[in-house]
Design a protein around this motif. Sequence first.
Motif, PDB file in Angstrom:
ATOM      1  N   ALA A   1       0.799  -1.290  -0.085  1.00 28.82           N
ATOM      2  CA  ALA A   1       0.335   0.136   0.362  1.00 28.82           C
ATOM      3  C   ALA A   1       0.780   1.144   0.064  1.00 28.82           C
ATOM      4  CB  ALA A   1      -1.055   0.058   0.954  1.00 28.82           C
ATOM      5  N   LEU A   2       1.601   1.129   0.750  1.00 23.70           N
ATOM      6  CA  LEU A   2       3.039   2.564   0.453  1.00 23.70           C
ATOM      7  C   LEU A   2       3.305   2.406  -0.498  1.00 23.70           C
ATOM      8  CD1 LEU A   2       3.408   2.182   4.427  1.00 23.70           C
ATOM      9  CD2 LEU A   2       2.083   3.595   3.419  1.00 23.70           C
ATOM     10  N   HIS A   3       4.068   1.605  -0.529  1.00 20.94           N
ATOM     11  CA  HIS A   3       4.920   1.514  -2.259  1.00 20.94           C
ATOM     12  C   HIS A   3       4.513   2.505  -3.029  1.00 20.94           C
ATOM     13  CE1 HIS A   3       7.059  -0.547  -5.652  1.00 20.94           C
ATOM     14  NE2 HIS A   3       8.530  -0.065  -4.180  1.00 20.94           N
ATOM     15  N   LYS A   4       3.154   2.030  -3.512  1.00 22.13           N
ATOM     16  CA  LYS A   4       1.646   2.840  -4.391  1.00 22.13           C
ATOM     17  C   LYS A   4       1.811   3.784  -4.398  1.00 22.13           C
ATOM     18  CE  LYS A   4      -1.021  -0.650  -3.604  1.00 22.13           C
ATOM     19  NZ  LYS A   4      -2.194  -1.809  -3.805  1.00 22.13           N
TER      20      LYS A   4
ATOM     21  N   LEU B   1      -8.165   6.878 -10.493  1.00 18.74           N
ATOM     22  CA  LEU B   1      -7.020   5.841 -10.652  1.00 18.74           C
ATOM     23  C   LEU B   1      -7.226   5.371  -8.575  1.00 18.74           C
ATOM     24  CD1 LEU B   1      -3.980   4.398 -11.293  1.00 18.74           C
ATOM     25  CD2 LEU B   1      -3.406   6.098  -9.950  1.00 18.74           C
ATOM     26  N   ASP B   2      -7.497   4.244  -8.178  1.00 19.57           N
ATOM     27  CA  ASP B   2      -7.269   3.711  -6.665  1.00 19.57           C
ATOM     28  C   ASP B   2      -6.087   2.186  -6.349  1.00 19.57           C
ATOM     29  OD1 ASP B   2      -8.340   2.666  -4.252  1.00 19.57           O
ATOM     30  OD2 ASP B   2      -9.818   1.942  -5.514  1.00 19.57           O
ATOM     31  N   SER B   3      -5.299   3.139  -5.900  1.00 21.35           N
ATOM     32  CA  SER B   3      -4.438   2.236  -5.121  1.00 21.35           C
ATOM     33  C   SER B   3      -4.968   1.181  -4.501  1.00 21.35           C
ATOM     34  CB  SER B   3      -3.079   3.443  -4.429  1.00 21.35           C
ATOM     35  OG  SER B   3      -3.653   3.958  -2.949  1.00 21.35           O
ATOM     36  N   ASP B   4      -6.199   1.262  -4.054  1.00 15.70           N
ATOM     37  CA  ASP B   4      -6.956   0.347  -2.593  1.00 15.70           C
ATOM     38  C   ASP B   4      -7.260  -0.669  -3.543  1.00 15.70           C
ATOM     39  OD1 ASP B   4      -7.010  -1.150  -0.756  1.00 15.70           O
ATOM     40  OD2 ASP B   4      -9.045  -0.311  -0.189  1.00 15.70           O
ATOM     41  N   ALA B   5      -7.693  -0.554  -5.787  1.00 18.27           N
ATOM     42  CA  ALA B   5      -7.966  -1.635  -6.543  1.00 18.27           C
ATOM     43  C   ALA B   5      -7.560  -2.868  -6.002  1.00 18.27           C
ATOM     44  CB  ALA B   5      -8.013  -0.750  -7.266  1.00 18.27           C
ATOM     45  N   ALA B   6      -8.597  -3.792  -6.261  1.00 16.87           N
ATOM     46  CA  ALA B   6      -8.343  -5.660  -5.938  1.00 16.87           C
ATOM     47  C   ALA B   6      -7.789  -5.979  -7.134  1.00 16.87           C
ATOM     48  CB  ALA B   6      -9.497  -6.381  -5.595  1.00 16.87           C
ATOM     49  N   ASP B   7      -7.578  -5.410  -8.070  1.00 19.31           N
ATOM     50  CA  ASP B   7      -6.722  -5.075  -9.244  1.00 19.31           C
ATOM     51  C   ASP B   7      -5.783  -5.314  -8.807  1.00 19.31           C
ATOM     52  OD1 ASP B   7      -8.509  -6.111 -10.850  1.00 19.31           O
ATOM     53  OD2 ASP B   7      -8.806  -4.426 -12.227  1.00 19.31           O
TER      54      ASP B   7
ATOM     55  N   THR C   1      -7.504   4.007   4.930  1.00 17.99           N
ATOM     56  CA  THR C   1      -6.091   3.955   4.931  1.00 17.99           C
ATOM     57  C   THR C   1      -5.700   3.410   4.478  1.00 17.99           C
ATOM     58  OG1 THR C   1      -6.450   1.861   5.461  1.00 17.99           O
ATOM     59  CG2 THR C   1      -6.972   3.430   7.910  1.00 17.99           C
ATOM     60  N   ARG C   2      -3.963   4.288   4.163  1.00 17.90           N
ATOM     61  CA  ARG C   2      -3.510   4.002   3.765  1.00 17.90           C
ATOM     62  C   ARG C   2      -3.655   3.579   2.411  1.00 17.90           C
ATOM     63  NH1 ARG C   2      -0.842   0.247   7.518  1.00 17.90           N
ATOM     64  NH2 ARG C   2       0.908   0.899   8.582  1.00 17.90           N
ATOM     65  N   THR C   3      -4.478   4.939   1.773  1.00 16.51           N
ATOM     66  CA  THR C   3      -4.971   4.782   0.045  1.00 16.51           C
ATOM     67  C   THR C   3      -4.897   6.297  -0.695  1.00 16.51           C
ATOM     68  OG1 THR C   3      -6.850   3.209   0.463  1.00 16.51           O
ATOM     69  CG2 THR C   3      -6.827   4.765  -1.387  1.00 16.51           C
ATOM     70  N   ALA C   4      -4.061   6.173  -1.688  1.00 21.82           N
ATOM     71  CA  ALA C   4      -4.596   7.363  -2.786  1.00 21.82           C
ATOM     72  C   ALA C   4      -5.650   6.916  -3.860  1.00 21.82           C
ATOM     73  CB  ALA C   4      -3.356   7.567  -3.112  1.00 21.82           C
ATOM     74  N   ILE C   5      -6.000   7.988  -4.089  1.00 21.96           N
ATOM     75  CA  ILE C   5      -7.025   8.819  -5.185  1.00 21.96           C
ATOM     76  C   ILE C   5      -6.842   9.361  -5.951  1.00 21.96           C
ATOM     77  CG2 ILE C   5      -8.932   6.602  -3.947  1.00 21.96           C
ATOM     78  CD1 ILE C   5     -10.458   9.546  -3.905  1.00 21.96           C
ATOM     79  N   VAL C   6      -7.257   9.357  -7.360  1.00 24.68           N
ATOM     80  CA  VAL C   6      -7.503  10.124  -8.474  1.00 24.68           C
ATOM     81  C   VAL C   6      -8.807  10.073  -8.726  1.00 24.68           C
ATOM     82  CG1 VAL C   6      -5.740  11.189 -10.151  1.00 24.68           C
ATOM     83  CG2 VAL C   6      -4.744   9.292  -8.376  1.00 24.68           C
ATOM     84  N   LEU C   7      -8.738  11.545  -9.226  1.00 24.78           N
ATOM     85  CA  LEU C   7     -10.341  12.371  -9.894  1.00 24.78           C
ATOM     86  C   LEU C   7      -9.778  12.761 -11.261  1.00 24.78           C
ATOM     87  CD1 LEU C   7     -11.998  12.958  -6.328  1.00 24.78           C
ATOM     88  CD2 LEU C   7     -12.280  10.550  -7.374  1.00 24.78           C
TER      89      LEU C   7
END
Length: 676
Positions: free
Chosen positions: A494-497, A625-631, A661-667
């Motif tokens: 999570a943090l790496h992304k 873009l969602d760093s927490d996505a299952a993909d 938590t520990r997530t980044a998203i782009v809108l």
Amino acid sequence: MKTSEATLPRLLKKDSYLRPYREIIENRMRRVRETEKRLTSGETGLADFASGHEYFGLHYREGQWIFREWAPNATGLFLIGEMTGWREEAAFALERINDQGVWEIRLPRNAFRHGDLYRLRIHWPDNRGDRIPAYARRVVQDPETRIFNAQVWQPPLPYHWKNPVPRISEQDEQLLIYEVHTGMAQEAEKIGSYSEFTGYILPRIVRAGYNTIQLMAVQEHPYYGSFGYQVSNFFAASSRFGTPDELKALVDAAHGAGLRVIMDLVHSHAVSNETEGLSRFDGTPYQYFHEGPRGRHTAWDSRCFDYGKPQVLHFLLSNCRFWLDEYRFDGFRFDGVTSMLYRDHGLGKAFTAYDDYFSDNLDEDALTCLALANRVTHAVRPDAITIAEDVSGMPGLAAPVEDGGVGFDYRFAMGVPDYWIRLTKEVADEDWPTGHLWYELNNRRPEEKTISYAESHDQALVGDKTLIFRLIDADIYDHMRKDDQNFRVDRGMALHKMIRLITLATAGNGYLNFMGNEFGHPEWIDFPREGNRWSLRYARRQWSLADHPDLKYRFLADFDRDMIAMVRRCGLLSHPNIPLLKEHHSDKVILFSRAGLIFAFNFHPTRSHSDYPFHAAPGEYRMILDSDAADYGGQGRLSPDQHHLTQPENGSHQLRLYLPTRTAIVLEPVGKVLPK
């Protein structure tokens, strides 16, 4: 006063703190102009002057071989090799042709054959020694004796270039650099080749979306473990990876795929080896280098060039032109600029005040050499890229010479990876200071272009750790299967992304990644040496980990690919303005916008935020873009392709987001054309 202000160098107009150093900077500009005039005699261009490689060395011209060498202290020179049985022969003796120490010989067509091995035997007062010619274009090592020799490289058919240099679109003016080392780019425990790189690694880079390759270890170096930074033969492409034609084919294929190729250029020092390198070439320690202690870099066990000598400038400036002309490289990353600029090489120095940049410690000859190298490079190839690797923060490195700078196009933001090391090594992530993080990510001189990175090859070497290893440690060896739930692995991924996304999204004008780091390569780099019994086990990249469908490395690679694709599609790095929308230390939240996109980061390890409010431009936004996505190996706590509407509140508009938590998203705004 008005006249003085009008004639002020532009660099000083942009940074008033530099004004006390006006005289020094103007003297520097004058020194560059005067040195260029002295070198060219005012009769030719600097690019024409930088053609020593066409005069010195071995050349076949008009039916005969011509060889020239500069050796002012020599009393006699002989070409020896397979053509002479490695003995001195009168027919292969050079003649001194001027009082500058230039020697020459002309030989008939049958004197050499393609592939012949040769070297120089140089006599000087009271002694002699064998040397490889300074301008040798091909140097090979005998696999049994380990001895290096020059080699005649005159194939019956010259390499036929197939592809033009790629035309760069406006979006791709942003540099997205994939840093590579040919020898360790393959997975087998061996030294990889130019051809293997072209066939197997180049397609990976294309799929990953990067638009520029930074090729390490191109210039010949006797010790493989030096990573290419202890150069012996400045005009020879390293033969341990293949032939000159195979390197040309690599560059050619990259151009055909739309990629630029820049190379690490090492002019900051030279290997101390005498037979293989330039040290004590004509029997003196000061031919190419400073005499005495200043001529030795004790920390690197290497030799330091005397950048004030016209012959040394001729050698180094010609070296710039050679790689552009002969191999069609698209520019250079100049290594060790800090070491060049300061007499103490910047070792152990903090550089906390402007006085540190303008003291007697500065090597003005080295700075002039760098400025002229940039001029030569851009005169030969106006579209070429030059990047300075400097840790000191010297103002003006990436500003034009006529503005008071040194002329580089870009400089590395080397404080960014250092800061990530300190955070991940010394601070629990629940204590990460988001305000200071934001400052460090954006701490750069706005008038100079910069390239950011979270980690490069430096952080992957033995004695250091990559980000993924700092975050996951030994669990990376046993818990990277998709069906293995492991807290340390989940946290690290999570943090790496997040680290890579925020570094890229806040980068000034470019971004760099070292090969394999995008998928969290699990092991350090350790070249074969006595301490590891000359093993190649750690001098390779395990691509199969990223390809394996049951391992989590693929998640990181896919995230990196989609992150790069987003940046290229939006032309993100072409937009310098990065407004901070919200930063909250306790919440561990950073929100900002760039190029019309909104970036939201929640670094908190335990607290998700519901309906988290912040000001935004009015309109509708969708998540791209969602760093927490299952993909991407995340928990999938957000529905894909979410849409969000701003709400008017107290005269402005706000968005409210769920930030796990520990997530980044782009809108991305819906229904609006993003700025290009």
